[in-house]
Design a protein around this motif. Sequence first.
Motif, short mmCIF file in Angstrom:
data_model
loop_
_atom_site.label_atom_id
_atom_site.label_comp_id
_atom_site.label_asym_id
_atom_site.label_seq_id
_atom_site.Cartn_x
_atom_site.Cartn_y
_atom_site.Cartn_z
N SER A 158 0.85 -1.20 0.00
CA SER A 158 0.00 0.00 0.00
C SER A 158 0.88 1.25 0.00
CB SER A 158 -0.89 0.01 1.24
OG SER A 158 -1.63 -1.19 1.33
N LYS A 170 2.85 2.90 3.21
CA LYS A 170 2.94 1.96 4.34
C LYS A 170 4.34 1.35 4.42
CE LYS A 170 -1.12 1.77 6.39
NZ LYS A 170 -1.25 2.10 7.81
N GLU A 197 4.16 -6.13 4.63
CA GLU A 197 3.73 -4.75 4.87
C GLU A 197 3.34 -4.63 6.34
OE1 GLU A 197 -0.34 -2.43 4.02
OE2 GLU A 197 0.73 -3.00 2.19
N HIS A 223 1.16 -2.90 8.53
CA HIS A 223 -0.03 -2.08 8.31
C HIS A 223 -0.37 -1.20 9.52
CE1 HIS A 223 -4.30 -1.08 7.75
NE2 HIS A 223 -4.08 -1.24 6.45
N ARG A 232 0.75 -7.60 6.35
CA ARG A 232 0.35 -8.31 5.11
C ARG A 232 1.55 -9.06 4.59
NH1 ARG A 232 -0.87 -4.69 0.58
NH2 ARG A 232 -1.61 -6.46 -0.63
#
Length: 386
Positions: A9, A12, A233, A235, A382
């Motif tokens: 994203s 991020k 990731e 988050h 993620r």
Amino acid sequence: MQGGLKKASPGKATILGLGKAFPHQLVMQEFLVDGYFKNTNCDDPDLKQKLTRLCKTTTVKTRYVVMSEEILKKYPELATEGLPTVTQRLDICNKAVTQMAIEASQSCIKKWGRPISGITHLVYVSSSEARLPGGDLYLARGLGLSPETHRVMLYFMGCSGGVAGLRVAKDIAENNPGSRVLLATSETTIIGFRPPNPDRPYDLVGAALFGDGAGAIVIGSDPIPSIERPLFELHTSIQHFLPDTEKIIDGRLTEEGINFKLSRELPQIIEDNIEGFCGKLMEIVGYSEKDYNKMFWAVHPGGPAILNRLEKRLDLEPEKLGASRRALADYGNASSNTIVYVLEYMVEENLKMKKENQENSDEWGLILAFGPGITFEGILARNLAV
């Protein structure tokens, strides 16, 4: 190390590389008891029996340690009860943790694939040293980082230090576009090494469970396509402490090094609070307690009792804590470092499944650790390699 099948994203923080390093001394768990009692000139059969039993229940098979016969010959007072040895311990620890942190960081930067000049920030974590300037400066010098590198040091956070470091590195990466943060953790048990004593049965738990080593992670947002390969990731991160639990994990720096007391209530307290803590992160992506097995679990393996209780309480499928159990078996509880080893094993498992054309559907998961306070550290993450 492949990755990056899913796009991170925008803005991020992501994990862009992982690395680890260990001292040269490898200890097989089956030989630990005899070696420990020989090195400390102790012949108490009851204590020996207790440690033998503990060594089996910890599920640890191998560990790396800085401690050696050479060190004990040079500093025999480390194996003698009641002598002031904090100066000697820090002489050994300060040097050892820096060396391991340098090696882990070099390994990590190599896997990241960009020049070391790309590192803009350093987060350094350790509960095994004490000095001014701190280990962050010695690591920066040893790696050849720019003198303009922004440094943060997290000391004496125990087992939650690795995930706390990830939380801090995430905040730095997301608030400084284009930055690349090196997180380094480094620990050695020499700071708390002591001879067995019937008045301190909890010392035996540490002798059976803890290991030494270092870990490193490069974190940054908006990975550069075709150059950087994001693995996870980061988050959302949260931290929570449980009031009135300060004595459950009690560590004190004394003239004899660090003394730790771990309460037997620790696994139960973690079990009683784990659902509420995880729920706060899971609801962000619309998951409920019915979805525990739809996620991956990167849990700091404080000990088998914590993993067993967590597995039972959340009704997790056995493979969900596979990476944590494997890290515990191979390295023991290496304090703040261990979460790095868990994440490495998860990446390895992803690659294996990909090669065998198996589907790994666990895109979302939790990175968790528990430390003094009692403090819960958690990151909703993620998996970008699924």
